[in-house]
Write an enzyme that holds these catalytic residues in place. Structure first.
Site, PDB file in Angstrom:
ATOM      1  N   GLY A   1      49.491  50.714  41.546  1.00 49.40           N
ATOM      2  CA  GLY A   1      48.600  51.291  42.555  1.00 49.40           C
ATOM      3  C   GLY A   1      48.184  50.297  43.622  1.00 49.40           C
TER       4      GLY A   1
ATOM      5  N   LYS B   1      41.635  56.595  40.913  1.00 46.50           N
ATOM      6  CA  LYS B   1      42.065  56.601  42.315  1.00 46.50           C
ATOM      7  C   LYS B   1      43.073  57.723  42.613  1.00 46.50           C
ATOM      8  CE  LYS B   1      41.198  51.722  43.296  1.00 46.50           C
ATOM      9  NZ  LYS B   1      41.738  50.464  43.818  1.00 46.50           N
TER      10      LYS B   1
ATOM     11  N   ALA C   1      54.427  46.852  41.506  1.00 46.59           N
ATOM     12  CA  ALA C   1      54.683  48.121  42.192  1.00 46.59           C
ATOM     13  C   ALA C   1      53.743  49.199  41.667  1.00 46.59           C
ATOM     14  CB  ALA C   1      56.143  48.539  42.002  1.00 46.59           C
TER      15      ALA C   1
ATOM     16  N   MET D   1      45.596  39.006  43.370  1.00 47.75           N
ATOM     17  CA  MET D   1      44.651  40.114  43.662  1.00 47.75           C
ATOM     18  C   MET D   1      43.479  40.183  42.687  1.00 47.75           C
ATOM     19  SD  MET D   1      46.323  43.538  44.997  1.00 47.75           S
ATOM     20  CE  MET D   1      47.420  43.608  46.387  1.00 47.75           C
TER      21      MET D   1
ATOM     22  N   SER E   1      31.173  46.333  37.716  1.00 47.91           N
ATOM     23  CA  SER E   1      31.461  46.451  39.149  1.00 47.91           C
ATOM     24  C   SER E   1      30.510  45.619  40.010  1.00 47.91           C
ATOM     25  CB  SER E   1      31.372  47.918  39.581  1.00 47.91           C
ATOM     26  OG  SER E   1      31.526  47.997  40.988  1.00 47.91           O
TER      27      SER E   1
HETATM   28  P1  NDP Z   1      48.633  49.129  37.785  1.00 47.82           P
HETATM   29  O1  NDP Z   1      48.401  49.358  36.342  1.00 47.82           O
HETATM   30  O2  NDP Z   1      48.774  50.308  38.696  1.00 47.82           O
HETATM   31  O3  NDP Z   1      50.013  48.277  37.959  1.00 47.82           O
HETATM   32  C1  NDP Z   1      50.268  47.179  37.145  1.00 47.82           C
HETATM   33  C2  NDP Z   1      51.437  46.359  37.686  1.00 47.82           C
HETATM   34  O4  NDP Z   1      51.548  45.164  36.901  1.00 47.82           O
HETATM   35  C3  NDP Z   1      52.797  47.052  37.603  1.00 47.82           C
HETATM   36  O5  NDP Z   1      53.606  46.639  38.661  1.00 47.82           O
HETATM   37  C4  NDP Z   1      53.338  46.535  36.256  1.00 47.82           C
HETATM   38  O6  NDP Z   1      54.750  46.535  36.158  1.00 47.82           O
HETATM   39  C5  NDP Z   1      52.843  45.092  36.299  1.00 47.82           C
HETATM   40  N1  NDP Z   1      52.738  44.501  34.966  1.00 47.82           N
HETATM   41  C6  NDP Z   1      51.850  44.832  33.998  1.00 47.82           C
HETATM   42  N2  NDP Z   1      52.049  44.061  32.894  1.00 47.82           N
HETATM   43  C7  NDP Z   1      53.083  43.226  33.187  1.00 47.82           C
HETATM   44  C8  NDP Z   1      53.761  42.204  32.462  1.00 47.82           C
HETATM   45  N3  NDP Z   1      53.417  41.874  31.226  1.00 47.82           N
HETATM   46  N4  NDP Z   1      54.767  41.558  33.070  1.00 47.82           N
HETATM   47  C9  NDP Z   1      55.129  41.881  34.337  1.00 47.82           C
HETATM   48  N5  NDP Z   1      54.532  42.846  35.082  1.00 47.82           N
HETATM   49  C10 NDP Z   1      53.523  43.513  34.500  1.00 47.82           C
HETATM   50  O7  NDP Z   1      47.481  48.140  38.263  1.00 47.82           O
HETATM   51  P2  NDP Z   1      46.884  48.010  39.739  1.00 47.82           P
HETATM   52  O8  NDP Z   1      48.030  48.030  40.672  1.00 47.82           O
HETATM   53  O9  NDP Z   1      45.786  48.975  39.929  1.00 47.82           O
HETATM   54  O10 NDP Z   1      46.188  46.553  39.699  1.00 47.82           O
HETATM   55  C11 NDP Z   1      46.967  45.359  39.761  1.00 47.82           C
HETATM   56  C12 NDP Z   1      46.049  44.146  39.916  1.00 47.82           C
HETATM   57  O11 NDP Z   1      45.385  44.168  41.169  1.00 47.82           O
HETATM   58  C13 NDP Z   1      44.947  44.047  38.849  1.00 47.82           C
HETATM   59  O12 NDP Z   1      44.845  42.702  38.450  1.00 47.82           O
HETATM   60  C14 NDP Z   1      43.701  44.497  39.603  1.00 47.82           C
HETATM   61  O13 NDP Z   1      42.534  43.893  39.057  1.00 47.82           O
HETATM   62  C15 NDP Z   1      43.985  43.960  41.000  1.00 47.82           C
HETATM   63  N6  NDP Z   1      43.272  44.690  42.077  1.00 47.82           N
HETATM   64  C16 NDP Z   1      42.407  43.979  42.874  1.00 47.82           C
HETATM   65  C17 NDP Z   1      41.733  44.597  43.905  1.00 47.82           C
HETATM   66  C18 NDP Z   1      40.783  43.808  44.763  1.00 47.82           C
HETATM   67  O14 NDP Z   1      40.031  44.396  45.563  1.00 47.82           O
HETATM   68  N7  NDP Z   1      40.797  42.490  44.676  1.00 47.82           N
HETATM   69  C19 NDP Z   1      41.900  46.039  44.191  1.00 47.82           C
HETATM   70  C20 NDP Z   1      42.851  46.694  43.304  1.00 47.82           C
HETATM   71  C21 NDP Z   1      43.484  46.013  42.281  1.00 47.82           C
HETATM   72  P3  NDP Z   1      55.554  47.814  35.559  1.00 47.82           P
HETATM   73  O15 NDP Z   1      55.656  48.782  36.695  1.00 47.82           O
HETATM   74  O16 NDP Z   1      56.845  47.244  35.142  1.00 47.82           O
HETATM   75  O17 NDP Z   1      54.727  48.343  34.418  1.00 47.82           O
END
Ligand code: NDP
Length: 285
Positions: free
Chosen positions: A131, A67, A129, A225, A16
């Site tokens: 978190g 979260k 879609a 992101m 972190s």
């Molecule tokens: P989640 O695990 O909640 O969601 C993951 C998302 O990615 C879902 O929509 C999922 O789709 C999709 N996904 C995962 N694998 C694949 C794949 N192989 N092909 C297509 N879609 C895929 O993660 P978060 O929402 O928490 O985090 C998402 C990103 O945002 C991460 O990279 C995280 O590091 C970044 N982040 C950055 C922050 C910042 O401050 N810069 C803050 C928070 C997050 P499905 O629903 O179909 O599984």
């Protein structure tokens, strides 16, 4: 008076950047505070928070995978935490645990203040879609974009999100978000977007998204992101002339600044913190 204590809870937590960011903010604004990284066991988040409060903790950030649990633990929640269904900022006051979510505000501030990309009037494509996507939808809608399309691999999750946010009063937002699955993305050959945000976790696995370069309108901002690495989404966007590419470091710093403001009532200088972080990263290369 003892120094005020804050922390970030996560598992893992060693990577972190939050302790560094908050130390920079505290030095800048002369706040008498200490900010630590605390590892919470996967089955012991609530007990770890309770111990921290007993130690005199005033507030905390929450990261993966807690979260949603932090959302349930909060005895009071802000409207933006309610909309996000997740909490990344906790304040401990008068026996209450107040849950907030500063991720969306962080993204919007990074776009507007650091990247000069005002979401107002823009056609926005949000990929994902999970978190992170959920947390940024309300703050983006409140900026009055021309359009917001949420596309996800599992289309039903995008549909559910859109249904939730479509219930918001028309006085708060000017448009209803739209949804589609990734299969439909390939058929959007005539659609153009001014801002494409990758809120999927595909950057972590180097997975290539089924997005066509034709989705990027001239002058588009492609926002990843994830931070700290070049992802296939960023590579694809860089191959298009007249597309600006950004990663999520600015969002990370801005969401931290928003949390700092919630706790201390002072807004730190995020530009200075971003410059200091970049210098530190170079030092460790
Ligand atoms: P989640 O695990 O909640 O969601 C993951 C998302 O990615 C879902 O929509 C999922 O789709 C999709 N996904 C995962 N694998 C694949 C794949 N192989 N092909 C297509 N879609 C895929 O993660 P978060 O929402 O928490 O985090 C998402 C990103 O945002 C991460 O990279 C995280 O590091 C970044 N982040 C950055 C922050 C910042 O401050 N810069 C803050 C928070 C997050 P499905 O629903 O179909 O599984």
């Amino acid at each position: 008076m003892p120094t005020d204590l804050y922390c970030v809870f996560g598992n893992p937590i060693g990577h972190s950047k939050s302790p560094k960011i908050h130390a920079l903010f505290a030095a800048q604004t002369a706040q008498d505070m200490r900010y630590e990284a605390r590892l919470a066991p996967l089955d012991g988040f609530a007990a770890t928070v309770a111990r921290f409060i007993a130690d005199g903790g005033r507030g905390a950030n929450v990261t993966v995978p807690f979260k949603e649990e932090a959302f349930r633990l909060a005895t009071q929640r802000t409207p933006r935490a309610e909309a996000a269904g997740a909490v990344n900022t906790l304040s401990f006051t008068d026996g209450q645990i107040v849950g907030d979510n500063t991720d969306g505000a962080g993204l919007v501030r990074d776009l507007k203040h650091n990247l000069g990309c005002n979401p107002a009037g823009r056609r926005i494509l949000l990929l994902g879609a999970g978190g992170a996507a959920r947390g940024v939808i309300l703050p983006l809608l409140l900026e009055q974009p021309a359009r917001l399309v949420i596309a996800n691999r599992t289309a039903e999750k995008a549909v559910r999100l859109v249904q939730e946010f479509a219930r918001l009063p028309a006085c708060a937002i000017s448009i209803k978000p739209e949804s589609c699955g990734f299969d439909a993305l390939t058929n959007l050959t005539k659609e153009r977007f001014d801002l494409v945000i990758n809120a999927t976790s595909t950057g972590l696995t180097n997975t290539v998204l089924p997005t066509s370069t034709s989705l990027f309108a001239p002058g588009c901002v492609a926002y990843e992101m994830l931070y700290g690495r070049e992802t296939p989404f960023m590579e694809q966007a860089r191959s298009v002339l007249d597309v600006r590419v950004a990663d999520g470091l600015g969002m990370l710093v801005e969401q931290a600044a928003e949390a700092f403001f919630v706790w201390r009532g002072v807004r730190p200088n995020t530009q200075a913190a971003l410059i200091a972080l970049a210098a530190l990263a170079e030092l460790h290369q």
